[in-house]
Design a protein around this motif. Structure first.
Motif, mmCIF file in Angstrom:
data_model
loop_
_atom_site.group_PDB
_atom_site.id
_atom_site.type_symbol
_atom_site.label_atom_id
_atom_site.label_comp_id
_atom_site.label_asym_id
_atom_site.label_seq_id
_atom_site.Cartn_x
_atom_site.Cartn_y
_atom_site.Cartn_z
ATOM 1 N N LYS A 80 0.863 -1.178 0.000
ATOM 2 C CA LYS A 80 0.000 0.000 0.000
ATOM 3 C C LYS A 80 0.900 1.228 0.000
ATOM 4 O O LYS A 80 1.966 1.219 0.622
ATOM 5 N N MET A 97 0.740 5.738 0.172
ATOM 6 C CA MET A 97 -0.099 6.899 0.438
ATOM 7 C C MET A 97 0.717 8.189 0.333
ATOM 8 O O MET A 97 1.862 8.242 0.796
ATOM 9 N N ASP A 98 0.098 9.214 -0.248
ATOM 10 C CA ASP A 98 0.606 10.581 -0.150
ATOM 11 C C ASP A 98 -0.106 11.214 1.036
ATOM 12 O O ASP A 98 -1.321 11.025 1.214
ATOM 13 N N ILE A 99 0.631 11.969 1.850
ATOM 14 C CA ILE A 99 0.092 12.481 3.112
ATOM 15 C C ILE A 99 0.454 13.955 3.277
ATOM 16 O O ILE A 99 1.569 14.363 2.943
ATOM 17 N N TYR A 116 5.353 10.655 1.849
ATOM 18 C CA TYR A 116 4.952 9.526 1.024
ATOM 19 C C TYR A 116 5.399 8.285 1.779
ATOM 20 O O TYR A 116 6.551 8.204 2.221
ATOM 21 N N GLU A 146 5.132 3.813 1.890
ATOM 22 C CA GLU A 146 4.720 2.583 1.235
ATOM 23 C C GLU A 146 5.160 1.407 2.078
ATOM 24 O O GLU A 146 6.154 1.481 2.802
ATOM 25 N N ASP A 148 -1.430 1.659 7.745
ATOM 26 C CA ASP A 148 -2.563 2.110 8.564
ATOM 27 C C ASP A 148 -2.110 2.516 9.965
ATOM 28 O O ASP A 148 -2.578 3.518 10.511
ATOM 29 N N LEU A 198 -0.434 5.925 9.769
ATOM 30 C CA LEU A 198 -1.421 6.996 9.624
ATOM 31 C C LEU A 198 -2.071 7.315 10.964
ATOM 32 O O LEU A 198 -2.280 8.487 11.302
ATOM 33 N N THR A 219 -4.941 12.322 3.262
ATOM 34 C CA THR A 219 -4.269 11.226 2.566
ATOM 35 C C THR A 219 -4.865 11.032 1.176
ATOM 36 O O THR A 219 -6.029 11.368 0.930
ATOM 37 N N PRO A 256 -4.427 7.847 -1.963
ATOM 38 C CA PRO A 256 -3.734 6.642 -2.415
ATOM 39 C C PRO A 256 -2.690 6.998 -3.469
ATOM 40 O O PRO A 256 -2.879 7.924 -4.257
#
Length: 89
Positions: A2, A4-6, A45, A47, A54, A57, A74, A76
């Protein structure tokens, strides 16, 4: 895998947020990067394993003790195959 950009808003610069995030991410086996943004937010970012992403985050919603996180946004992202978690200038 997974990714994510945050974006983290609040009092997140000048409180060791990036160093804290690097340590937390490495402890979870995540890869990616984090940097300060000119608007005083922090962008990142990440991964890795779904569960680890999760957890990270969740942790970013609090941050280190001196931080005051107002919002974590966030989106995807596609995994890019980072090898480590780095602090970027």
């Amino acid at each position: 895998m997974k990714a994510m950009d945050i974006r983290i808003d609040g009092r997140v610069q000048g409180v060791s947020f990036r160093a804290w995030a690097q340590q937390e991410a490495q402890s979870l086996g995540l890869r990616g990067w984090i940097r300060n943004h000119p608007d005083m937010s922090v962008v990142a970012y990440i991964e890795g394993d779904d569960e680890a992403v999760d957890k990270m985050l969740d942790r970013m919603n609090s941050g280190p003790p001196a931080a005051r996180v107002n919002r974590v946004r966030t989106a995807p992202a596609e995994p890019i195959g980072m090898e480590d978690f780095e602090i970027r200038a």
